[in-house]
Design an enzyme around this catalytic site. Structure first.
Site, short mmCIF file in Angstrom:
data_model
loop_
_atom_site.label_atom_id
_atom_site.label_comp_id
_atom_site.label_asym_id
_atom_site.label_seq_id
_atom_site.Cartn_x
_atom_site.Cartn_y
_atom_site.Cartn_z
N ASP A 1 0.82 -1.22 0.00
CA ASP A 1 0.00 0.00 0.00
C ASP A 1 0.85 1.26 0.00
O ASP A 1 0.71 2.12 -0.87
CB ASP A 1 -0.89 0.07 1.26
CG ASP A 1 -2.05 -0.91 1.22
OD1 ASP A 1 -2.40 -1.38 0.12
OD2 ASP A 1 -2.62 -1.19 2.30
N SER B 1 -4.33 -8.25 5.39
CA SER B 1 -3.78 -6.95 5.74
C SER B 1 -3.22 -7.11 7.16
O SER B 1 -3.95 -7.45 8.07
CB SER B 1 -4.89 -5.90 5.71
OG SER B 1 -4.46 -4.76 6.42
N ARG C 1 0.19 3.79 16.52
CA ARG C 1 -0.10 4.90 15.59
C ARG C 1 0.35 6.26 16.09
O ARG C 1 0.94 7.04 15.33
CB ARG C 1 -1.59 4.93 15.20
CG ARG C 1 -2.11 3.66 14.53
CD ARG C 1 -1.16 3.08 13.53
NE ARG C 1 -1.73 1.98 12.77
CZ ARG C 1 -1.05 1.22 11.95
NH1 ARG C 1 0.26 1.41 11.80
NH2 ARG C 1 -1.63 0.26 11.28
N ASP D 1 -7.45 3.32 12.07
CA ASP D 1 -6.09 3.85 12.04
C ASP D 1 -6.03 5.28 11.50
O ASP D 1 -5.20 6.07 11.91
CB ASP D 1 -5.19 2.92 11.23
CG ASP D 1 -4.84 1.66 12.02
OD1 ASP D 1 -4.79 1.74 13.26
OD2 ASP D 1 -4.64 0.60 11.41
#
Ligand code: ARG
Length: 401
Positions: A13, A175, A95, A124
């Site tokens: 990605d 993922s 994150r 996210d």
């Protein structure tokens, strides 16, 4: 000179994003990939090669592993943080750390934008963007996977066309997000909640049916934080990594759940967090013998609130810090040891001790020499039952008895 700084993972990605930022309506002159090490497995050479092939002007590696352990993982252990009672917040914890590192570099470079690879469906994006807003006020945030919805196949096709190497791992149908505290696995066959998780995407845990014989471990805590394993003092990052390996062999910390995302959808998620689940089980077992009844009763619901706040992206918030202050004040005496037996699927607590235990054998024991004031129990119940008697009498009066 328009520059963009990308939170780069080395995966498919964010590699496509690097290339795409120089094209189309984005048209950046300079694209910098920032890879933040939060304890995930990654191949640095491969990540750099892929970023360079995607025409990134620079690839920066930022090591935040220890900071992540000492801040986010530590707080999650102190708070026994399990979202919806199950998930130890793996991705939600990393994150803010990644975003902060990216925001700092964007400020240094005077970049126009910070970029993340999250979709519009997940949690996210919230975590990244709220952290960006906290650390880089006014900066433009770009989310290419929200601007255009790519299928996996389109992405692979684009990567191939751009000469970005698509290796086996990048082409995986799952993922995956990973850090020191565990791994999150979504998509592919997991999208059907009836499908059993296949063995293939697991990396930190083994199939529990192939586990070795049970293993006893002792974790020592000081002020609520694990400081040693079987007598060996270790920095927290190393200790977590070590417990990941030990407990991973038993399939401990495999979690298959349907969770409620911030955006209102339910999603099927599979996690593996052997160290996190083992250390949280041990920590809360030590609290059981040290905290007063009221401390424990106040702390458990606050733990849940903290977990929801962090899950929804508000790591940088006064509410989170206020709960931290409460938690810290409860941890002063959470010092001692917990013994666990690692068994297939479960970290079983088999013993706990602390110089600060409120657990008093002389009060709790049914053996000789106990000192509980039995004679006072009758009066305690007489007074405790006054209201129950009044209520029962009123109910009887209603039916004329
Ligand atoms: N659902 C989890 C969370 O919101 C994990 C998301 C991780 N991302 C991934 N690509 N697997 O924290």
């Amino acid at each position: 000179m328009r520059a963009a700084v990308v939170a780069y993972s080395g995966g498919l990605d964010t590699s496509c994003i690097l290339a795409w930022l120089k094209e189309d309506w984005y048209g950046f002159d300079e694209v910098v990939a920032v890879l933040v090490d939060v304890g995930q497995e990654f191949d640095l050479e491969e990540s750099i090669t892929r970023a360079k092939a995607a025409l990134a002007d620079d690839v920066l590696l930022v090591d935040r592993k220890d900071a992540f352990a000492d801040e986010q993982c530590a707080r999650a252990i102190l708070t026994n943080a399990l979202y919806e009672g199950k998930y130890p917040l793996v991705s939600a914890l990393s994150r803010p750390v990644i975003a902060q590192a990216v925001a700092e570099i964007a400020l240094q470079l005077g970049a126009e934008a910070v970029v993340h690879g999250c979709t519009g469906k997940g949690n996210d994006q919230l975590r990244f963007e709220l952290a960006f807003k906290a650390h880089s006020p006014g900066v433009k945030v770009i989310a290419p996977l929200r601007d255009r919805i790519w299928t996996r196949d389109e992405e692979i096709e684009y990567a191939v066309a751009k000469g970005v190497p698509v290796v086996q791992t990048a082409a995986s149908p799952f993922s995956i997000d990973e850090n020191l505290f565990g791994r999150a696995i979504e998509a592919g066959v997991l999208e059907n909640p009836w499908n059993a998780p296949p063995e293939e995407p697991y990396a930190l845990t083994s199939d529990p049916t192939t586990a070795p014989p049970p293993l006893e471990i002792v974790v020592a805590f000081e002020n609520g934080l694990p400081i040693s394993l079987d007598g060996e003092e270790l920095p927290l990052a190393e200790l977590i990594a070590h417990v990941n390996r030990l407990a991973g062999a038993y399939g401990i910390g495999r979690i298959d759940m349907i969770e409620n995302r911030a955006v209102g959808i339910k999603s099927r998620e599979v996690y593996e967090a052997p160290g996190a689940m083992t250390l949280i089980a041990a920590h809360s077992a030590l609290e059981d013998v040290v905290l007063t009844k009221d401390e424990a009763r106040l702390k458990r619901p606050l733990e849940q609130r903290w977990t929801e706040i962090v899950y929804e992206g508000r790591w940088f918030s006064p509410a989170r810090e206020a709960i931290d202050a409460f938690v810290d004040s409860t941890q002063e005496l959470v010092t001692g040891e917990v013994r666990l037996e690692l068994r297939p699927n479960a970290p079983v607590v088999t013993g706990r001790r602390s110089p600060h235990m409120l657990y008093a054998t002389e009060l709790a024991s049914y053996g000789a020499g106990e000192t509980f004031p039995h004679d006072a129990a009758e009066g305690f119940i007489r007074i405790s039952s006054l209201e129950t008697e009044l209520h029962a009498a009123r109910e009887r009066a209603k039916i004329g008895m």
